[in-house]
Design a protein around this motif. Structure first.
Motif, PDB file in Angstrom:
ATOM      1  N   LYS A 244      44.240  48.787  35.036  1.00 35.64           N
ATOM      2  CA  LYS A 244      44.552  49.196  36.412  1.00 35.64           C
ATOM      3  C   LYS A 244      45.958  48.722  36.751  1.00 35.64           C
ATOM      4  O   LYS A 244      46.362  47.640  36.331  1.00 35.64           O
TER       5      LYS A 244
ATOM      6  N   ARG B  16      32.528  37.337  32.613  1.00 32.67           N
ATOM      7  CA  ARG B  16      32.830  38.454  33.491  1.00 32.67           C
ATOM      8  C   ARG B  16      31.506  39.072  33.890  1.00 32.67           C
ATOM      9  O   ARG B  16      30.578  39.115  33.078  1.00 32.67           O
TER      10      ARG B  16
ATOM     11  N   GLU C  16      45.536  40.569  39.365  1.00 34.63           N
ATOM     12  CA  GLU C  16      45.408  40.878  40.782  1.00 34.63           C
ATOM     13  C   GLU C  16      45.851  39.717  41.674  1.00 34.63           C
ATOM     14  O   GLU C  16      46.329  39.935  42.786  1.00 34.63           O
TER      15      GLU C  16
HETATM   16 MG    MG Z   1      40.227  42.172  35.345  1.00 33.78          MG
END
Ligand code: MG
Ligand code: ATP
Length: 587
Positions: free
Chosen positions: A232, A468, A370
């Motif tokens: 992303k 995760r 992020e």
């Molecule tokens: Mg990630």
């Protein structure tokens, strides 16, 4: 005190669950010794006339002050060459690059991509681009044509800076499919259809007035590592510089005389936030090595360059461990005072290895593309609990949350597993995923940014990574974090790296399967497999221990060195491999 077992001298021995720090462990007065007294005002100047610009704070501010002749970067070439750039030279050359862009008609907000190895031009392009208000996106030079095309398409590249070799091998064949790409600047050759950067730099003026960017103006576009799926594009802003400064101070403990080495490539966020920006903000000298990982070369750099603060990654540490204990003994690096690591969970074994073999424990820290900067960290003055990521840095509020229908609830009880969340609003927080507003919105629940990682917080406020959310294994009612299982396997003297997945099972939901690669001097075989299974069962209990273990020469990793468990799983189950553009050995 909990006891970990671990390998020493070829045997598995008991070890304490904490590394206590004493004054003798501190080789410099730590920047962070009391959370309550941390100063959250970054020592930055701001642009004359208002506004903020990362390159101004990192370079220009120092170039006209006492640091003007101080080394900003020392570039070590693949061929053994060495090139130093002072802050004043860096200012002059980034000014020239900014002028080159301006001459080409590039304006604030235009996208400038950089595709090069760790050579000086990459650093000039990133800083020069930021200085003139362009949005910069550094790409891994090892990416193949397809991943390059995807990223430049998403990012609407208007300029690309690259080398002749990379242009010919990768860019030429995709150029036609990139309609927004107007200018390709080639560093080292005059190729038809491209511009000769060397000539343009020679013709450009030395003076440039930094663009009047604001804290909310877009600065960098970073693609995530692609560990869990398609990478992303995370949008960052110039105001992130405050986080870069504060984390350089508190998480990396940068002091004015430091020689700092961040081993990450600017193709991922660590290599930009900490391989370029944070050390310059603190006016320290940074080592940039063009070459790829090589254990002997790395020890030699630590020694010959007098590195004092070293920021690296678990995968590199595991490779150093794999290379054996004797090698570091041939070198000496008495000036090295602080080692930090990021990118993946750092197995307790690796923390101890640092302490025993390098005489310094390794300090794990946690963050994401992020977050733009380090959020949770182990820092020099505080005890380390090997296996923990440390505590939230001053100014950062981290929580464990549980999903309840569409909303989330903060879990206060210690040692409870849940998703790691951060209170939004720190300066380096990403401001969007490019062309994916929906996905961005899903990352937030009210005031909280949801990280997608599972963790727990202990009673002392230390955070422990579990896995995760996508990688966690559900077996017979247990939630099993791959990291815990991998760390136990790593305790065994034969194991160099481990990756653990869940395999669908009709009875228990999922069973645990481990993939391991071995250290030098060990061979795969039935006997070793049984030994590892027994070791894991003894340490973890039958419910959590792997049922199967497979040997691999090495595990599939992203370019930034993260084990791709989703790929291990897809291969195991014969499923499509999904987006493998970030895979280390893909074309
Ligand atoms: Mg990630
Ligand atoms: P993608 O989002 O494309 O799947 P990615 O999450 O690997 O890729 P990055 O932003 O580079 O992309 O990596 C951030 C992630 O790396 C974190 O969310 C976490 O899962 C992992 N990570 C980073 N540091 C640590 C750490 N110290 N301990 C455990 N995990 C870590």
């Amino acid at each position: 005190m909990s006891l970990l077992t671990t390998e020493k001298e070829g045997k598995i021995v008991a070890r304490p669950g904490i590394i206590r720090k004493t004054a003798a462990d501190l080789r410099a007065l730590p920047n962070l010794s009391d959370y309550a007294k941390a100063d959250l005002q970054a020592g930055l100047a701001g642009l004359p006339g208002g506004g903020v610009n990362i390159a101004f704070e990192a370079v220009d501010r120092h170039a006209c002050g006492p640091l003007r002749d101080h080394t900003a970067f020392r570039f070590l070439g693949r061929d053994g060459s060495r090139k130093d750039l002072s802050y004043a030279e860096l200012a002059r050359l980034t000014n020239r690059f900014a002028n080159v862009l301006r001459r080409l008609g590039i304006v604030k907000g235009d996208r400038v991509f950089v595709l090069a190895g760790r050579i000086p031009e990459l650093y000039l392009a990133v800083l020069g681009g930021l200085k003139m208000g362009a949005v910069v996106s550094p790409l891994f030079s090892a990416f193949g044509p397809e991943p390059l095309r995807t990223r430049m398409r998403i990012g609407e590249a208007r300029v690309l800076v690259t080398t002749s070799e990379l242009y010919r091998r990768k860019v030429a064949k995709i150029r036609e499919s990139l309609p927004t790409l107007e200018h390709v600047l080639v560093v080292d050759e005059n190729i038809p259809g491209t511009l000769d950067l060397g000539r343009l730099m020679n013709e450009a003026e030395d003076e440039f007035v930094c663009a009047q960017t604001t804290a909310e103006d877009m600065s960098l576009l970073h693609f995530t590592s692609g560990t869990t799926g398609t990478p992303k594009g995370a949008i960052h802003v110039h105001g992130a510089v405050t986080t870069h400064y504060l984390t350089g101070k508190y998480a990396l403990d940068l002091h004015p005389e430091d020689i700092f080495w961040c081993t990450a490539d600017p193709g991922w966020v660590t290599g930009t936030s900490y391989g370029i920006i944070a050390p310059l903000l603190h006016g320290v000298s940074s080592i940039i090595d063009e070459a790829d990982f090589d254990a002997e070369r790395w020890y030699r750099i630590l020694q010959d360059q007098g590195v004092t603060v070293w920021y690296t990654a678990p995968t590199a540490i595991r490779m150093l461990m794999k290379a054996g204990k004797e090698m570091p003994g041939r070198f000496s690096f008495p000036l090295l005072r602080f080692i930090a690591s990021v990118g993946e969970p750092l197995n307790p074994e690796a923390v101890w290895w640092g302490k025993e073999v390098l005489n310094l424990p390794i300090h794990d820290n946690w963050w994401q593309t992020e977050t733009g900067g380090i959020m949770i960290a182990n820092t020099p003055a505080f005890d380390i609990k090997p296996g923990s990521m440390g505590r939230p840095l001053p100014g950062i509020e981290a929580f464990i949350v549980r999903h309840e229908g569409d909303s989330v609830a903060v879990v206060d009880a210690p040692d409870t597993e849940g998703e790691l969340a951060l209170k939004r609003g720190w300066p380096a927080m990403f401001r969007g995923y490019l062309n994916n507003e929906e996905r961005y919105r899903k990352c937030f629940a009210g005031d909280l940014y949801l990280t997608g990682d599972l963790a727990k917080r202990d009673a002392d406020g230390y955070f422990w990574f579990i896995g995760r959310a996508d990688d966690v294994i559900k077996s017979a009612g247990h939630l099993i974090g791959p990291f815990e299982v991998e760390s136990v396997l790593m305790e065994h003297p034969a194991v160099a790296e481990a990756g653990v997945i869940g395999k669908p099972d009709e009875v228990v939901g999922e069973t645990v399967k481990a993939f391991v690669s071995l250290r030098q001097g060990f061979e795969p075989g039935e006997e070793l497999r049984m030994e590892l299974l027994a070791h894991a069962r003894k340490r973890l209990g039958a419910a959590v221990a792997p049922k199967e273990i497979a040997f691999l020469p090495s595990l599939p990793k992203t370019r930034s060195g993260k084990i791709m468990r989703r790929l291990l799983k897809a291969r195991e189950l014969g499923l499509p491999e999904g987006d493998t553009s970030a895979l280390e050995n893909s074309a």
